[in-house]
Enzyme design. Structure first.
Site, PDB file in Angstrom:
ATOM      1  N   ASP A   1      45.245  36.607  29.904  1.00  0.00           N
ATOM      2  CA  ASP A   1      45.133  36.621  31.250  1.00  0.00           C
ATOM      3  C   ASP A   1      46.083  37.786  31.939  1.00  0.00           C
ATOM      4  O   ASP A   1      47.405  37.888  31.359  1.00  0.00           O
ATOM      5  CB  ASP A   1      45.322  35.224  32.010  1.00  0.00           C
ATOM      6  N   LEU A   2      45.681  38.808  32.560  1.00  0.00           N
ATOM      7  CA  LEU A   2      46.546  39.841  33.040  1.00  0.00           C
ATOM      8  C   LEU A   2      47.548  39.285  34.214  1.00  0.00           C
ATOM      9  O   LEU A   2      46.972  38.356  35.035  1.00  0.00           O
ATOM     10  CB  LEU A   2      45.818  40.656  33.425  1.00  0.00           C
TER      11      LEU A   2
ATOM     12  N   ASP B   1      40.046  38.514  35.276  1.00  0.00           N
ATOM     13  CA  ASP B   1      40.987  39.446  34.853  1.00  0.00           C
ATOM     14  C   ASP B   1      41.474  38.543  33.299  1.00  0.00           C
ATOM     15  O   ASP B   1      42.729  38.839  32.872  1.00  0.00           O
ATOM     16  CB  ASP B   1      42.452  39.706  35.616  1.00  0.00           C
TER      17      ASP B   1
END
Length: 217
Positions: free
Chosen positions: A95-96, A137
């Site tokens: 996950d960003l 994301d």
């Protein structure tokens, strides 16, 4: 009786593209079966699939999004099914960190450019057929390598590479990783759940890599 208009993205696809999508759905997203059917390699099928997805996404057509999600889901499901059938391998959920701020500050075009750059970095380290965008994301990587230690090193290289991106000033992006090892008898749903649990822990600590460990009973 209303007449349903064909979405513009379908009208703009060539006949061979439509046939490819049809065969992909009929094989339940099996890239292995598609490679055998077309007499090409697995990465070649994946590359053609990615190009079709980009073709469809060029249309600002809300009806196209569910089809894009279906194609991506089938491809990931096929990869996870192969992994579980073999009984060994590793799944990584990533996950960003900081992406929402980037998207809100610089706009969706820059956000999309960032996601494309991230996808390129993942494929350069993980391989063309190992990285998938899971949603928003969040990304998923599927490794058939049985040694989690090697995958931890790959994730660390990806993490450092993402932190080195300087094209979206004043925003910065990083990433958190959750890693889960496939074990004999495990199904894709459980494997993803384990990786997601590890990712949740990593997100709480932010910008780190966490490995799922089975709790003692």
């Amino acid at each position: 009786m209303s007449i349903r208009v064909m979405p513009s993205w379908i009208e703009d696809l060539e006949e061979e593209d439509l046939t490819f999508i049809k065969n992909f759905v009929l094989t339940s997203g099996s890239l292995k079966e598609m490679a055998a059917k077309y007499g090409v390699t697995y990465p070649t099928v994946r590359l053609r699939l990615d190009r079709l997805i980009e073709k469809i996404k060029m249309h600002e057509d809300s009806e196209a999004e569910p089809y894009v999600k279906l194609v991506k889901k089938l491809a990931l499901d096929d990869r996870l099914g192969q992994l579980c059938a073999g009984g060994q391998g590793v799944v990584v959920m990533m996950d960003l960190d900081g992406f929402k701020q980037l998207n809100d500050t610089l706009g969706h075009l820059q956000g999309d450019a960032c996601l494309q750059m991230v996808a390129g970095i993942l494929r350069s380290y993980a391989g063309e057929d190992a990285a998938f965008r899971y949603g928003g994301d969040e990304f998923c990587m599927v490794f058939h390598a049985p040694e989690p230690g090697q995958i931890l090193q790959t994730c660390e290289r990806i993490r450092k590479s993402l932190e080195g991106i300087r094209l979206f000033s004043p925003c910065r992006v990083g990433a958190s990783f959750g890693l889960a090892e496939c074990r004999p008898g495990m199904n894709p749903e459980q494997l993803l759940k384990n990786a997601d649990s590890a990712l949740y822990q990593a997100k709480e600590e932010r910008g780190c890599i966490r490995r799922w460990e089975q709790k003692a009973t």
